[in-house]
Design a protein around this motif. Structure first.
Motif, PDB file in Angstrom:
ATOM      1  N   ILE B  39      15.100  80.008  48.631  1.00 28.69           N
ATOM      2  CA  ILE B  39      15.756  78.773  49.030  1.00 28.69           C
ATOM      3  C   ILE B  39      15.429  78.439  50.482  1.00 28.69           C
ATOM      4  O   ILE B  39      15.363  77.289  50.878  1.00 28.69           O
ATOM      5  N   GLY B  40      15.222  79.486  51.263  1.00 34.02           N
ATOM      6  CA  GLY B  40      14.878  79.287  52.659  1.00 34.02           C
ATOM      7  C   GLY B  40      16.071  79.335  53.599  1.00 34.02           C
ATOM      8  O   GLY B  40      16.088  78.701  54.648  1.00 34.02           O
ATOM      9  N   ILE B  41      17.092  80.087  53.214  1.00 38.85           N
ATOM     10  CA  ILE B  41      18.252  80.263  54.083  1.00 38.85           C
ATOM     11  C   ILE B  41      18.520  81.758  54.248  1.00 38.85           C
ATOM     12  O   ILE B  41      18.066  82.559  53.438  1.00 38.85           O
ATOM     13  N   PRO B  42      19.260  82.128  55.297  1.00 39.83           N
ATOM     14  CA  PRO B  42      19.587  83.551  55.466  1.00 39.83           C
ATOM     15  C   PRO B  42      20.502  84.028  54.336  1.00 39.83           C
ATOM     16  O   PRO B  42      21.296  83.251  53.801  1.00 39.83           O
ATOM     17  N   VAL B  43      20.377  85.290  54.008  1.00 33.96           N
ATOM     18  CA  VAL B  43      21.168  85.863  52.905  1.00 33.96           C
ATOM     19  C   VAL B  43      22.651  85.621  53.110  1.00 33.96           C
ATOM     20  O   VAL B  43      23.367  85.244  52.178  1.00 33.96           O
ATOM     21  N   MET B  44      23.123  85.817  54.309  1.00 37.79           N
ATOM     22  CA  MET B  44      24.559  85.753  54.534  1.00 37.79           C
ATOM     23  C   MET B  44      25.104  84.327  54.489  1.00 37.79           C
ATOM     24  O   MET B  44      26.261  84.102  54.145  1.00 37.79           O
ATOM     25  N   THR B  45      24.240  83.388  54.804  1.00 41.67           N
ATOM     26  CA  THR B  45      24.635  81.986  54.657  1.00 41.67           C
ATOM     27  C   THR B  45      24.850  81.673  53.180  1.00 41.67           C
ATOM     28  O   THR B  45      25.820  81.011  52.792  1.00 41.67           O
ATOM     29  N   MET B  46      23.941  82.174  52.357  1.00 43.16           N
ATOM     30  CA  MET B  46      24.079  81.976  50.918  1.00 43.16           C
ATOM     31  C   MET B  46      25.321  82.685  50.389  1.00 43.16           C
ATOM     32  O   MET B  46      26.109  82.116  49.647  1.00 43.16           O
ATOM     33  N   GLN B  47      25.461  83.924  50.785  1.00 38.04           N
ATOM     34  CA  GLN B  47      26.628  84.721  50.369  1.00 38.04           C
ATOM     35  C   GLN B  47      27.924  83.967  50.658  1.00 38.04           C
ATOM     36  O   GLN B  47      28.879  84.006  49.896  1.00 38.04           O
ATOM     37  N   ARG B  48      27.932  83.254  51.765  1.00 38.88           N
ATOM     38  CA  ARG B  48      29.140  82.559  52.200  1.00 38.88           C
ATOM     39  C   ARG B  48      29.534  81.449  51.222  1.00 38.88           C
ATOM     40  O   ARG B  48      30.711  81.286  50.897  1.00 38.88           O
ATOM     41  N   THR B  49      28.559  80.691  50.753  1.00 41.75           N
ATOM     42  CA  THR B  49      28.918  79.571  49.879  1.00 41.75           C
ATOM     43  C   THR B  49      29.023  79.987  48.420  1.00 41.75           C
ATOM     44  O   THR B  49      29.746  79.360  47.657  1.00 41.75           O
ATOM     45  N   VAL B  50      28.333  81.036  48.018  1.00 37.09           N
ATOM     46  CA  VAL B  50      28.296  81.377  46.596  1.00 37.09           C
ATOM     47  C   VAL B  50      29.099  82.628  46.262  1.00 37.09           C
ATOM     48  O   VAL B  50      29.379  82.897  45.106  1.00 37.09           O
ATOM     49  N   GLY B  51      29.490  83.365  47.285  1.00 38.22           N
ATOM     50  CA  GLY B  51      30.272  84.574  47.046  1.00 38.22           C
ATOM     51  C   GLY B  51      29.398  85.743  46.649  1.00 38.22           C
ATOM     52  O   GLY B  51      28.230  85.807  47.015  1.00 38.22           O
ATOM     53  N   SER B  52      29.969  86.649  45.869  1.00 35.77           N
ATOM     54  CA  SER B  52      29.249  87.861  45.489  1.00 35.77           C
ATOM     55  C   SER B  52      28.223  87.562  44.409  1.00 35.77           C
ATOM     56  O   SER B  52      28.123  86.450  43.892  1.00 35.77           O
ATOM     57  N   ARG B  53      27.457  88.549  44.070  1.00 35.49           N
ATOM     58  CA  ARG B  53      26.440  88.406  43.032  1.00 35.49           C
ATOM     59  C   ARG B  53      27.073  87.998  41.694  1.00 35.49           C
ATOM     60  O   ARG B  53      26.551  87.140  40.984  1.00 35.49           O
ATOM     61  N   ASP B  54      28.185  88.605  41.349  1.00 34.23           N
ATOM     62  CA  ASP B  54      28.865  88.251  40.101  1.00 34.23           C
ATOM     63  C   ASP B  54      29.277  86.780  40.092  1.00 34.23           C
ATOM     64  O   ASP B  54      29.177  86.098  39.070  1.00 34.23           O
ATOM     65  N   GLU B  55      29.735  86.288  41.243  1.00 32.52           N
ATOM     66  CA  GLU B  55      30.150  84.885  41.312  1.00 32.52           C
ATOM     67  C   GLU B  55      28.941  83.960  41.209  1.00 32.52           C
ATOM     68  O   GLU B  55      29.029  82.857  40.665  1.00 32.52           O
TER      69      GLU B  55
END
Lengths: 211, 211
Positions: B39-55
């Motif tokens: 996607i071209g964003i940092p992992v933690m930025t993504m984690q923030r909007t989408v939550g955990s892997r299960d989410e």
DNA sequence: ACCTGAACACCGTTCAAGT
DNA sequence: ACCTGAACACCGTTCAAGT
């Protein structure tokens, strides 16, 4: 638990320990490192006899499906046919994590191949052509595995609770049936009754197509 | 591919990228890090909007099952009932890796819940009691997911080749049917025809139980 | 030759440092 | 306050060092 008399554990006894681990702690708990620790041998020693993680999963399915010989071969063809899949469902639901772990590749373990041979031979004996038999077999087989895969392992109560919460939050106007019959729907998510009903239904259809 | 105009991608657009990644490279390719890179964003930025892997997996199922409204609601109940599961099977086989990734928890996405509401309402309209309806629905539902889960994603040819090799090596004395009908059995491992056959068979049984 | 420790290239998530 | 880099505790497998 530890290797006896200094001998390295066999492929099958490693698989046994792996099945026990998955039964106890769920599919996510199965890692090469943790399993080796449980057995009491170095990871690389285990890797050496059992191969890669995928090969370990194969060994687990091999082990678990060996008992098919126990299914009796007397009675009407449809009774025998049903018994084969009840056996498969039993095996897969007593070791629930396993189906999920191995979904990626076709099961080709001796026990499963023997199941296919017996199932297809029964259908052939009942008058199905090879083309009909393979489709009839396959749909029954996938129905069985599908039901087995959805049995929740470690915490069925939690799964039911999640389902209940989600359904209870629905607007009754758009979801009249689900909100009205919450107490009937939620327990129904355990796939066991659905398996037996579907299996009987499928086999009835097969019998009728022969009459 | 990259976030447009500096805005962080939404939960749904991350899910879209994740579905595309799984479609392209298979379920094992889906990692938080790799997806964020794509996607071209940092992992933690993504984690923030989408939550955990299960989410994230939930978001993917949400996205993919939204189109159920397209199924027409005219015709006989059993035709509509069949259409619902053909739709579900289509969705799941166009995104094959997804079923496998999400097997661990019940599907509670809006689209799937709407599927359940419509399916159960159709059965109720046909005269099934709630207890009968939930079991009938559940067995059809699990049959569909079971068939969808076993469609091999990236390389069906390789799966067939593995099956063929294993079956060809069997001793004909113990496995007469499988070795005799190798060319019929091996193509049958693709679950598609089995799904349609089983679905028709199951629904026929449901109709008959109402007559 | 056999066995296995150390190392490698990952992984999801936490935690704290930046703005 | 929001965002995200660094760090943590893992993972499967390779590779080379031990015997």
């Amino acid at each position: 638990m530890a290797a006896q008399r200094g001998l390295n554990p066999s492929r099958d006894s490693i698989a046994e320990a792996a099945v026990a681990l998955v039964d106890r702690e769920g599919p996510d708990a199965l890692t090469m490192r943790r399993l080796a620790d449980h057995i009491g041998i170095p990871v690389m020693t285990m890797q050496r006899t059992v191969g890669s993680r995928d090969e370990l999963l194969d060994a687990m399915v091999d082990r678990v499906t060996l008992t098919i010989a126990d299914v009796p071969d007397s009675g009407e063809w449809h009774e025998q046919f049903a018994s084969l899949f009840v056996w498969l469902h039993d095996v897969m639901t007593t070791h629930p994590g396993l189906v999920r772990l191995r979904l990626s590749r076709p099961f080709l373990s001796p026990g499963v191949v023997r199941l296919a041979e017996r199932g297809l031979a029964l259908l052939a004996g009942a008058g199905f052509t090879p083309e009909e038999a393979i489709i009839a077999y396959r749909s029954t087989y996938l129905h069985t595995l599908g039901c087995a895969a959805y049995v929740d392992h470690l915490d069925p109560a939690a799964a039911q609770q999640r389902t209940r919460t989600a359904l209870a939050a629905l607007p009754p106007a758009q979801f009249p049936y689900l909100t009205d019959h919450l107490d009937t729907v939620v327990p129904g998510v355990s796939g066991n009754a659905a398996f037996e009903f579907g299996l009987a239904n499928l086999i009835d259809g097969l019998r009728r197509s022969r009459a």
